[in-house]
Design a protein around this motif. Structure first.
Motif, PDB file in Angstrom:
ATOM      1  N   ASP A  45       0.813  -1.224   0.000  1.00 10.51           N
ATOM      2  CA  ASP A  45       0.000   0.000   0.000  1.00 10.51           C
ATOM      3  C   ASP A  45       0.850   1.280   0.000  1.00 10.51           C
ATOM      4  O   ASP A  45       0.373   2.360  -0.269  1.00 10.51           O
ATOM      5  N   GLU A  46       2.122   1.121   0.323  1.00  8.19           N
ATOM      6  CA  GLU A  46       2.992   2.319   0.263  1.00  8.19           C
ATOM      7  C   GLU A  46       3.509   2.572  -1.151  1.00  8.19           C
ATOM      8  O   GLU A  46       3.934   3.668  -1.478  1.00  8.19           O
ATOM      9  N   ARG A  47       3.540   1.518  -1.948  1.00  7.23           N
ATOM     10  CA  ARG A  47       4.185   1.605  -3.269  1.00  7.23           C
ATOM     11  C   ARG A  47       3.622   2.704  -4.186  1.00  7.23           C
ATOM     12  O   ARG A  47       4.413   3.491  -4.725  1.00  7.23           O
ATOM     13  N   PRO A  48       2.311   2.785  -4.402  1.00  6.95           N
ATOM     14  CA  PRO A  48       1.818   3.790  -5.358  1.00  6.95           C
ATOM     15  C   PRO A  48       2.252   5.205  -4.992  1.00  6.95           C
ATOM     16  O   PRO A  48       2.774   5.945  -5.833  1.00  6.95           O
ATOM     17  N   ALA A  49       2.087   5.553  -3.729  1.00 11.10           N
ATOM     18  CA  ALA A  49       2.426   6.920  -3.318  1.00 11.10           C
ATOM     19  C   ALA A  49       3.927   7.183  -3.513  1.00 11.10           C
ATOM     20  O   ALA A  49       4.335   8.209  -4.062  1.00 11.10           O
ATOM     21  N   PHE A  50       4.749   6.209  -3.122  1.00 11.22           N
ATOM     22  CA  PHE A  50       6.209   6.358  -3.255  1.00 11.22           C
ATOM     23  C   PHE A  50       6.602   6.492  -4.724  1.00 11.22           C
ATOM     24  O   PHE A  50       7.344   7.379  -5.125  1.00 11.22           O
ATOM     25  N   GLY A  51       6.023   5.539  -5.492  1.00  9.99           N
ATOM     26  CA  GLY A  51       6.294   5.549  -6.943  1.00  9.99           C
ATOM     27  C   GLY A  51       5.924   6.890  -7.553  1.00  9.99           C
ATOM     28  O   GLY A  51       6.685   7.459  -8.341  1.00  9.99           O
ATOM     29  N   GLN A  52       4.804   7.391  -7.197  1.00  9.48           N
ATOM     30  CA  GLN A  52       4.352   8.667  -7.750  1.00  9.48           C
ATOM     31  C   GLN A  52       5.328   9.797  -7.419  1.00  9.48           C
ATOM     32  O   GLN A  52       5.678  10.619  -8.272  1.00  9.48           O
ATOM     33  N   ARG A  53       5.776   9.775  -6.126  1.00  8.52           N
ATOM     34  CA  ARG A  53       6.683  10.863  -5.699  1.00  8.52           C
ATOM     35  C   ARG A  53       8.019  10.787  -6.449  1.00  8.52           C
ATOM     36  O   ARG A  53       8.553  11.776  -6.906  1.00  8.52           O
ATOM     37  N   VAL A  54       8.527   9.548  -6.565  1.00  5.79           N
ATOM     38  CA  VAL A  54       9.805   9.405  -7.276  1.00  5.79           C
ATOM     39  C   VAL A  54       9.646   9.829  -8.744  1.00  5.79           C
ATOM     40  O   VAL A  54      10.473  10.563  -9.281  1.00  5.79           O
ATOM     41  N   ASN A  55       8.582   9.394  -9.358  1.00  4.91           N
ATOM     42  CA  ASN A  55       8.321   9.784 -10.750  1.00  4.91           C
ATOM     43  C   ASN A  55       8.205  11.290 -10.897  1.00  4.91           C
ATOM     44  O   ASN A  55       8.739  11.891 -11.841  1.00  4.91           O
ATOM     45  N   GLY A  56       7.480  11.854  -9.933  1.00  2.56           N
ATOM     46  CA  GLY A  56       7.318  13.312  -9.931  1.00  2.56           C
ATOM     47  C   GLY A  56       8.675  13.991  -9.849  1.00  2.56           C
ATOM     48  O   GLY A  56       8.986  14.920 -10.623  1.00  2.56           O
TER      49      GLY A  56
END
Ligand code: FA5
Length: 328
Positions: A45-56
């Protein structure tokens, strides 16, 4: 991470420096892809938010880099234009142009004048056979000019020609009269060098054979020649002289009021071609006669320009030669 990337990008001073920053943050083993690799170790459940931030962060840094790159490129292009700017108002470097040597100019003029009188220009060798330089010209076997004090011998049969008159025998043996020919070229004599004599100098030699040729034709031709070379006020003086190949023989001198206080300066020798020579080549002396004259080429510019030392002509000192740039 994003901030430190932004700070570095802002002060990158060249495209190359920017590329280095780009590879450190965004390259295969750069710090942002390294963050991406952490993704697998996170809770689902942490992955999407983390992924989004790194991508951002990745997109943001890429955008900063692209923006900076565009700015740097135009700056660098301007600097390059500046460095390569050509000032079209600067004076150019003129290429150094050659010009004809004064003896070449004189030779050209001689060719124009004698050519204009109907004489044909012929080449003749500088390394000449003894027989053309002497025997063919009626020299007795013991003539002093053949002495090696005066003549440069190459071997028993060859000399450096001492006079351009050597052309005569070559023409007479191959071509029947009527003839009008001349040559211009280097001649060599083994003599003491002074202001009016060099070991290497140039001569014109000219002759004509036809029916009824007399001293009058010789004087007329030399008169036209001298006026073309020195101007209308030139005077010519003939005096008896001896050369084995003419009878009668003369030498001739010129004087112009403008130069050397009008003093007489000898130009060369001349005369009617000796009957012995005509007979030797089977030319009918009842029908034909001829004149011949020869002169030193250096004497012409010496007289025309008031040059008192003929050694200057072969020394190739540009201070001397440049004075004749543009003459014709
Ligand atoms: C002759 O050489 C004869 N062949 C000329 C001639 C031709 C006579 C046809 C008759 C018929 P002479 O040795 O005088 O002649 O030389 C002719 C000219 O060459 C001289 O008047 C002089 O102007 C030039 N000359 C001779 N020796 C030298 C020298 N060492 N340096 C520069 N010029 C010279």
């Amino acid at each position: 991470l994003q901030r430190s990337a932004a700070a570095e990008i802002a002060v990158a001073e060249s495209t190359a420096a920017l590329r280095e920053i780009e590879s450190r943050f965004l390259g295969k083993s750069g710090s942002i892809p390294a963050l991406m690799k952490l993704l697998g170790g996170l809770d689902k459940d942490e992955r999407p938010a983390f992924g989004q931030r790194v991508n951002g962060a990745k997109n943001h840094v890429q955008a900063l880099i692209d923006e900076r790159a565009a700015g740097l490129r135009s700056r660098e292009r301007l600097a390059q234009f500046e460095a390569e700017r050509i000032d079209v108002t600067m004076p150019g470097d003129r290429p150094r142009m050659g010009y004809e040597h004064i003896l070449q100019l004189t030779t050209n003029k001689i060719k124009r004048v004698l050519g204009g009188l109907g004489f044909q220009y012929l080449e003749s060798p500088e390394l000449e056979e003894f027989r053309y330089n002497f025997d063919a010209l009626n020299y007795p076997p013991d003539h002093p000019a053949m002495d090696d004090q005066d003549t440069f011998y190459v071997d028993d049969d060859h000399v450096l020609r001492t006079q351009c008159t050597a052309l005569q025998g070559r023409v007479f043996e191959s071509t029947p009269p009527p003839l009008r020919c001349f040559t211009v070229g280097r001649t060599y004599r083994n003599e003491a060098v002074d202001r009016t004599h060099n070991h290497t100098f140039h001569q014109v030699d000219c002759f004509m054979i036809d029916e009824g040729v007399s001293m009058a034709h010789l004087k007329g031709t030399l008169g036209v020649f001298a006026r073309a070379m020195f101007g209308e006020e030139v005077q010519i003086r003939f005096r008896p002289d001896f050369f084995p190949f003419v009878e009668p023989g003369v030498d001739y001198a010129i004087s112009t009021p403008k130069l050397f206080d009008g003093r007489w300066v000898e130009l060369g020798g001349a005369g009617l071609i000796h009957p012995n020579i005509l007979e030797r080549y089977g030319i009918d002396t009842e029908r034909y006669s001829g004149f011949a004259f020869g002169l030193g080429v250096e004497r012409i510019p010496m007289m025309a320009y008031g040059i008192d030392d003929l050694r200057l002509f072969l020394e190739n000192d540009l201070r001397f030669l440049e004075q004749f740039r543009g003459e014709s």
